[in-house]
Design an enzyme around this catalytic site. Structure first.
Site, PDB file in Angstrom:
ATOM      1  N   VAL A  14       0.826  -1.205  -0.024  1.00  8.80           N
ATOM      2  CA  VAL A  14       0.072  -0.114   0.141  1.00  8.80           C
ATOM      3  C   VAL A  14       0.752   1.150  -0.027  1.00  8.80           C
ATOM      4  CG1 VAL A  14      -1.681   1.204   1.281  1.00  8.80           C
ATOM      5  CG2 VAL A  14      -1.847  -1.274   1.195  1.00  8.80           C
ATOM      6  N   LYS A 128      -5.923  -1.198   9.860  1.00  8.10           N
ATOM      7  CA  LYS A 128      -7.066  -1.512  10.530  1.00  8.10           C
ATOM      8  C   LYS A 128      -6.987  -1.679  11.960  1.00  8.10           C
ATOM      9  CE  LYS A 128      -7.382  -4.362   6.968  1.00  8.10           C
ATOM     10  NZ  LYS A 128      -7.386  -5.500   6.365  1.00  8.10           N
ATOM     11  N   VAL A 155     -11.837   0.405   5.355  1.00 12.87           N
ATOM     12  CA  VAL A 155     -13.036  -0.279   5.087  1.00 12.87           C
ATOM     13  C   VAL A 155     -12.980  -0.070   3.592  1.00 12.87           C
ATOM     14  CG1 VAL A 155     -15.320  -0.507   5.396  1.00 12.87           C
ATOM     15  CG2 VAL A 155     -14.030   0.217   7.374  1.00 12.87           C
ATOM     16  N   THR A 159     -12.743   2.478  -2.078  1.00  8.65           N
ATOM     17  CA  THR A 159     -13.993   2.527  -2.417  1.00  8.65           C
ATOM     18  C   THR A 159     -14.655   3.408  -1.151  1.00  8.65           C
ATOM     19  OG1 THR A 159     -13.983   0.478  -3.310  1.00  8.65           O
ATOM     20  CG2 THR A 159     -16.076   1.446  -2.822  1.00  8.65           C
ATOM     21  N   GLY A 209      -2.183 -14.532  -4.543  1.00 10.04           N
ATOM     22  CA  GLY A 209      -2.102 -13.386  -3.906  1.00 10.04           C
ATOM     23  C   GLY A 209      -3.237 -12.658  -3.239  1.00 10.04           C
ATOM     24  N   GLU A 212      -3.702 -14.587   2.567  1.00 11.64           N
ATOM     25  CA  GLU A 212      -2.242 -14.883   3.082  1.00 11.64           C
ATOM     26  C   GLU A 212      -1.850 -16.214   3.135  1.00 11.64           C
ATOM     27  OE1 GLU A 212      -0.743 -11.880   5.141  1.00 11.64           O
ATOM     28  OE2 GLU A 212      -2.342 -10.505   4.043  1.00 11.64           O
ATOM     29  N   LYS A 227     -13.511  -4.486  10.785  1.00 10.88           N
ATOM     30  CA  LYS A 227     -13.966  -3.616   9.801  1.00 10.88           C
ATOM     31  C   LYS A 227     -15.518  -3.127  10.386  1.00 10.88           C
ATOM     32  CE  LYS A 227     -11.713  -4.781   6.103  1.00 10.88           C
ATOM     33  NZ  LYS A 227     -11.227  -5.962   4.879  1.00 10.88           N
ATOM     34  N   GLY A 330      -5.950  -4.012  -2.842  1.00  7.70           N
ATOM     35  CA  GLY A 330      -5.198  -3.814  -3.767  1.00  7.70           C
ATOM     36  C   GLY A 330      -4.271  -2.545  -3.801  1.00  7.70           C
TER      37      GLY A 330
HETATM   38  N1  LIG Z   1      -2.838  -4.549   0.604  1.00  5.71           N
HETATM   39  C1  LIG Z   1      -4.396  -4.061   0.708  1.00  5.71           C
HETATM   40  O1  LIG Z   1      -4.850  -4.424  -0.298  1.00  5.71           O
HETATM   41  C2  LIG Z   1      -4.750  -3.454   1.718  1.00  5.71           C
HETATM   42  C3  LIG Z   1      -6.150  -3.144   1.858  1.00  5.71           C
HETATM   43  C4  LIG Z   1      -6.879  -2.367   2.989  1.00  5.71           C
HETATM   44  C5  LIG Z   1      -5.961  -1.967   4.014  1.00  5.71           C
HETATM   45  N2  LIG Z   1      -4.604  -2.477   3.871  1.00  5.71           N
HETATM   46  C6  LIG Z   1      -3.790  -2.304   5.424  1.00  5.71           C
HETATM   47  O2  LIG Z   1      -2.941  -1.342   4.873  1.00  5.71           O
HETATM   48  C7  LIG Z   1      -1.570  -1.603   5.848  1.00  5.71           C
HETATM   49  C8  LIG Z   1      -0.331  -2.038   4.902  1.00  5.71           C
HETATM   50  O3  LIG Z   1      -0.706  -2.777   4.215  1.00  5.71           O
HETATM   51  P1  LIG Z   1       0.254  -3.663   2.798  1.00  5.71           P
HETATM   52  O4  LIG Z   1      -0.425  -4.819   2.217  1.00  5.71           O
HETATM   53  O5  LIG Z   1       1.198  -2.776   2.299  1.00  5.71           O
HETATM   54  O6  LIG Z   1       1.224  -4.597   4.064  1.00  5.71           O
HETATM   55  P2  LIG Z   1       2.836  -5.081   3.844  1.00  5.71           P
HETATM   56  O7  LIG Z   1       3.029  -5.094   2.341  1.00  5.71           O
HETATM   57  O8  LIG Z   1       2.952  -6.161   4.558  1.00  5.71           O
HETATM   58  O9  LIG Z   1       3.536  -3.455   4.146  1.00  5.71           O
HETATM   59  C9  LIG Z   1       3.612  -3.358   5.407  1.00  5.71           C
HETATM   60  C10 LIG Z   1       5.016  -2.293   5.539  1.00  5.71           C
HETATM   61  O10 LIG Z   1       5.169  -1.959   6.876  1.00  5.71           O
HETATM   62  C11 LIG Z   1       6.455  -1.926   7.143  1.00  5.71           C
HETATM   63  N3  LIG Z   1       6.648  -2.093   8.739  1.00  5.71           N
HETATM   64  C12 LIG Z   1       6.176  -2.983   9.635  1.00  5.71           C
HETATM   65  N4  LIG Z   1       6.465  -2.901  10.909  1.00  5.71           N
HETATM   66  C13 LIG Z   1       7.248  -1.375  10.826  1.00  5.71           C
HETATM   67  C14 LIG Z   1       7.690  -0.515  11.601  1.00  5.71           C
HETATM   68  N5  LIG Z   1       7.831  -0.838  13.237  1.00  5.71           N
HETATM   69  N6  LIG Z   1       8.079   0.686  11.240  1.00  5.71           N
HETATM   70  C15 LIG Z   1       8.044   1.108  10.118  1.00  5.71           C
HETATM   71  N7  LIG Z   1       7.583   0.145   9.009  1.00  5.71           N
HETATM   72  C16 LIG Z   1       7.016  -0.940   9.719  1.00  5.71           C
HETATM   73  C17 LIG Z   1       6.853  -3.235   6.575  1.00  5.71           C
HETATM   74  O11 LIG Z   1       8.225  -3.057   6.575  1.00  5.71           O
HETATM   75  P3  LIG Z   1       9.292  -4.138   5.695  1.00  5.71           P
HETATM   76  O12 LIG Z   1       8.974  -3.778   4.142  1.00  5.71           O
HETATM   77  O13 LIG Z   1      10.793  -3.794   6.164  1.00  5.71           O
HETATM   78  O14 LIG Z   1       8.585  -5.531   6.088  1.00  5.71           O
HETATM   79  C18 LIG Z   1       6.350  -2.896   5.418  1.00  5.71           C
HETATM   80  O15 LIG Z   1       6.845  -2.051   4.540  1.00  5.71           O
HETATM   81  C19 LIG Z   1      -2.020  -2.804   6.509  1.00  5.71           C
HETATM   82  O16 LIG Z   1      -2.465  -2.442   7.919  1.00  5.71           O
HETATM   83  C20 LIG Z   1      -3.216  -3.496   5.870  1.00  5.71           C
HETATM   84  O17 LIG Z   1      -4.207  -4.220   6.727  1.00  5.71           O
HETATM   85  C21 LIG Z   1      -3.940  -3.188   3.001  1.00  5.71           C
END
Ligand SMILES: NC(=O)c1ccc[n+]([C@@H]2O[C@H](COP(=O)([O-])OP(=O)(O)OC[C@H]3O[C@@H](n4cnc5c(N)ncnc54)[C@H](OP(=O)(O)O)[C@@H]3O)[C@@H](O)[C@H]2O)c1
Length: 349
Positions: A14, A128, A155, A159, A209, A212, A227, A330
């Site tokens: 993200v 979240k 949430v 969208t 993907g 998880e 949510k 996404g």
């Molecule tokens: N993916 C989606 O479609 C989606 C949709 C809605 C909401 N979200 C929410 O958005 C957030 C991010 O999702 P994501 O898919 O981008 O997750 P992700 O790919 O796992 O990325 C998480 C990032 O946070 C970093 N991180 C973890 N601990 C940290 C800390 N203490 N200090 C600084 N950075 C730290 C990680 O570092 P490293 O790169 O070094 O591991 C990584 O860069 C989550 O909370 C998720 O629930 C995601």
């Protein structure tokens, strides 16, 4: 031109999606919103916090991330191994908090958000955990420090649900909400409705993907509960604890149950629901909240929402039912929710 210095804490799917949008939409933001965003800092878990007062180069950051090289290879930066120290020692107007969701204690996101809001820094987040477990505390903290906190993409990703209710439908009273708020389980249930079995579809969702490696949060309903907690707090202003939400996952649903539902003109969906229950003198007002599988008749708009799509039906006093359908996850789809929040903050600031 309004100039905003943005800090991006979390640079995974993200965080990189938002960075890409800031780069590709730079001219659009300047033209349409008179807004110029400079990305001054980025942090992840492996490399800590990097800062450049004049702005980091987004293509360089994306290239470093895609080749898994340290962010510290970016030229002309100040580096803090400790992310909190970086947040407290550098200048920013808005922080985007996009570290991973943790539904046990909301860390590390909640600490990042508390530190930013306490310094009067506006916050946008897709995380979240803090929104589900501590929305009331964090909005109060924001008010106390005259900072804005926006959580649209927690949430249904980009969208617009929260802003649609709070801004687009301002003045309407929301009576109830029912939604498909988890794309992974909807993908699995849609494929099962087409005759496939649970284990096979889960493995396919993991390979693509959508799920998880550890699918527990999705398939046991915890993600949908998060949510529901967020909507209870921000729409009904009635924060609930996770144990106050009736929760059921999808792991117990069989192909035979699926087929029986289809034969009866129904579709089984994992439905998250909230209902306002007004107090009546002797009983206090409350919100009934549930995440459970329901066999919906095909006349219900949610019954026909298939694949990874999310949807929500919002029942109000003035508009009756309003339905919103769209992506719930996404890279760019979630980045879009953060971008909309950032634009809104810049407009209101
Ligand atoms: N993916 C989606 O479609 C989606 C949709 C809605 C909401 N979200 C929410 O958005 C957030 C991010 O999702 P994501 O898919 O981008 O997750 P992700 O790919 O796992 O990325 C998480 C990032 O946070 C970093 N991180 C973890 N601990 C940290 C800390 N203490 N200090 C600084 N950075 C730290 C990680 O570092 P490293 O790169 O070094 O591991 C990584 O860069 C989550 O909370 C998720 O629930 C995601």
């Amino acid at each position: 031109m309004k100039h905003v210095r943005l800090s991006l804490v979390g640079f995974g799917v993200v965080g990189q999606g938002l960075a890409e949008l800031l780069f590709t939409k730079r001219a659009h933001l300047q033209r349409e919103f008179d807004l110029d965003v400079t990305l001054v800092s980025v942090a992840n878990a492996r490399h800590g916090f990097i800062y450049c007062e004049d702005g980091l180069d987004i293509p360089t950051l994306l290239e470093l991330a895609s080749t898994r090289r340290p962010l510290t290879e970016h030229p002309d930066i100040r580096h803090y191994t400790n992310v909190m120290q970086g947040l407290q020692s550098t200048q920013m107007d808005v922080m985007a908090e996009v570290t991973g969701t943790n539904l046990r204690d909301a860390e590390p996101g909640i600490s990042h958000i508390r530190v930013a809001l306490s310094q009067g820094i506006d916050v946008i987040t897709a995380n979240k955990g803090p929104a589900a477990l501590a929305a009331a505390e964090l909005f109060a903290l924001a008010r106390e420090h005259q900072a804005q906190l926006r959580i649209e993409s927690t949430v249904m990703a980009g969208t617009p649900v929260i802003s649609t209710i709070r801004e687009g439908m301002a003045g309407a009273t929301v009576l109830a909400m029912r939604g498909i708020l988890n794309g992974t389980t909807n993908y699995i249930l849609s494929a099962m409705a087409a005759g496939r079995n649970y284990a096979e579809v889960l493995a396919e969702a993991q390979a693509q993907g959508y799920a998880e490696a550890d699918p527990t949060s999705d398939v046991e309903g915890y993600d949908a509960v998060a949510k529901v907690l967020i909507l209870a707090a921000v729409v009904f202003r009635h924060p609930l604890k996770p144990e106050q939400v009736v929760r059921e996952g999808i792991t117990q649903i069989t192909r035979e149950q699926m087929q029986r539902a289809i034969d009866n003109g129904r579709r089984i969906k994992l439905v998250a629901s909230l209902r306002d229950i007004p107090g009546n003198g002797s009983t206090a007002a409350t919100v009934e909240a549930r995440v459970e599988s329901v066999a919906l008749p095909l006349s219900d708009p949610l019954a026909r929402v298939d694949g990874v799509l999310n949807a929500i039906t919002i029942q109000t006093d003035t508009l009756q039912d309003v339905n919103i359908i769209g992506p719930g996850a996404g890279r760019l789809q979630t980045g879009q929710g953060l971008l909309a929040d950032l634009i809104s903050i810049a407009r209101n600031g």
